[in-house]
Design an enzyme around this catalytic site. Sequence first.
Site, PDB file in Angstrom:
ATOM      1  N   ASN A   1       0.849  -1.189   0.000  1.00  0.00           N
ATOM      2  CA  ASN A   1       0.000   0.000   0.000  1.00  0.00           C
ATOM      3  C   ASN A   1       0.888   1.243   0.000  1.00  0.00           C
ATOM      4  O   ASN A   1       1.433   1.625   1.027  1.00  0.00           O
ATOM      5  CB  ASN A   1      -0.895  -0.036   1.252  1.00  0.00           C
ATOM      6  CG  ASN A   1      -1.796   1.178   1.349  1.00  0.00           C
ATOM      7  OD1 ASN A   1      -1.939   1.924   0.381  1.00  0.00           O
ATOM      8  ND2 ASN A   1      -2.406   1.371   2.514  1.00  0.00           N
TER       9      ASN A   1
ATOM     10  N   LYS B   1       0.048   4.208  -0.334  1.00  0.00           N
ATOM     11  CA  LYS B   1      -0.656   5.382   0.219  1.00  0.00           C
ATOM     12  C   LYS B   1      -0.485   6.582  -0.720  1.00  0.00           C
ATOM     13  O   LYS B   1      -0.497   6.383  -1.929  1.00  0.00           O
ATOM     14  CB  LYS B   1      -0.167   5.670   1.641  1.00  0.00           C
ATOM     15  CG  LYS B   1      -0.253   4.404   2.513  1.00  0.00           C
ATOM     16  CD  LYS B   1      -0.103   4.652   3.963  1.00  0.00           C
ATOM     17  CE  LYS B   1      -0.180   3.311   4.692  1.00  0.00           C
ATOM     18  NZ  LYS B   1      -0.195   3.447   6.136  1.00  0.00           N
TER      19      LYS B   1
ATOM     20  N   HIS C   1      -9.795   0.929   4.802  1.00  0.00           N
ATOM     21  CA  HIS C   1      -8.523   1.190   5.480  1.00  0.00           C
ATOM     22  C   HIS C   1      -8.740   2.195   6.617  1.00  0.00           C
ATOM     23  O   HIS C   1      -9.542   3.124   6.476  1.00  0.00           O
ATOM     24  CB  HIS C   1      -7.510   1.734   4.466  1.00  0.00           C
ATOM     25  CG  HIS C   1      -6.108   1.744   4.997  1.00  0.00           C
ATOM     26  ND1 HIS C   1      -5.656   2.698   5.860  1.00  0.00           N
ATOM     27  CD2 HIS C   1      -5.083   0.877   4.827  1.00  0.00           C
ATOM     28  CE1 HIS C   1      -4.395   2.434   6.183  1.00  0.00           C
ATOM     29  NE2 HIS C   1      -4.020   1.335   5.575  1.00  0.00           N
TER      30      HIS C   1
ATOM     31  N   GLU D   1      -6.169  -5.023  10.513  1.00  0.00           N
ATOM     32  CA  GLU D   1      -5.261  -3.897  10.637  1.00  0.00           C
ATOM     33  C   GLU D   1      -5.639  -3.062  11.850  1.00  0.00           C
ATOM     34  O   GLU D   1      -6.434  -2.117  11.735  1.00  0.00           O
ATOM     35  CB  GLU D   1      -5.403  -3.010   9.400  1.00  0.00           C
ATOM     36  CG  GLU D   1      -4.942  -3.648   8.123  1.00  0.00           C
ATOM     37  CD  GLU D   1      -4.114  -2.655   7.337  1.00  0.00           C
ATOM     38  OE1 GLU D   1      -3.048  -3.042   6.885  1.00  0.00           O
ATOM     39  OE2 GLU D   1      -4.519  -1.489   7.243  1.00  0.00           O
TER      40      GLU D   1
HETATM   41  P1  PGA Z   1       2.306   0.689   7.799  1.00  0.00           P
HETATM   42  O1  PGA Z   1       0.916   0.804   7.053  1.00  0.00           O
HETATM   43  O2  PGA Z   1       2.950  -0.591   7.319  1.00  0.00           O
HETATM   44  O3  PGA Z   1       3.064   1.898   7.377  1.00  0.00           O
HETATM   45  O4  PGA Z   1       2.020   0.644   9.264  1.00  0.00           O
HETATM   46  C1  PGA Z   1       0.092  -0.295   6.980  1.00  0.00           C
HETATM   47  C2  PGA Z   1      -1.162   0.009   6.244  1.00  0.00           C
HETATM   48  O5  PGA Z   1      -1.170   0.552   5.137  1.00  0.00           O
HETATM   49  O6  PGA Z   1      -2.199  -0.316   6.751  1.00  0.00           O
END
Ligand code: PGA
Length: 250
Positions: free
Chosen positions: A8, A10, A94, A164
Amino acid sequence: MNRIVVANWKMNPQSQKEAEVLFKESYSLAKNIKNTKIILCPPFPFLFVSKKFKNKNISLGSQNVSTKTEGSYTGEVSPKMLKDMGVSYTIVGHGESRRLGETNEIINQKILNLLKYKLTPILCVGESVRDANGSFLLLVEEQIKKSLIGVSGAQMKNIIVAYEPIWAIGKNATREATKEEFMEMKIFIKKVVSDIYTPKIAHSIIIIYGGSVNPLNTRSFIQDGGADGLLVGRDSINPKKFGAVLSALN
Ligand code: PGA
């Protein structure tokens, strides 16, 4: 069974040029990986960039989709558009999207829209705090039940569930989850799915873990925690670390 690693990205990176580099590096890392399906989820504008690359271990995912199919919906992206771009998976629910207003009802509409066009939803569930009374379990149960309204048993087999915990996600994470916490939640999610559908369907669903996944904890979630895969945020945009996560799976 193939393990799943969802990358991901983001809201990163900030340019097409950087996205190209990131795709290139991710594709080259995937060359030596076995029994693992990697799903790269860039921001919408960079989905197009991925068309330059090919590897059977890699699939394309998006980080969002509209609840609508087509027409006068400014700023929305339809499942058909995603499919045409080569997308097969879409993240919904998410924690970061829920914080910006994505409710269980909206998530449900997005899931139904995705399934209609044969795209695989990656449904994220997870609590923002863990209380001693265990009411966080009820919250996760509600997230699952409300998100799956109208989803048939056959369709459920095509949904990936990502546990998550919000407290473990991103830069503000207080800590990563333990493998025991994941195992407990995996059993709980299966129980909820079994109550809605059948034990057989609950047994077959894919449940992955996300939240501060890194090269050091990868093995513990997969081998000890029994995760079917991982959702990686920060470390998926750092090729060195992402490579180390993938190697830890082998
Ligand atoms: P992270 O993000 O690995 O930076 O904690 C996880 C996610 O996208 O849920």
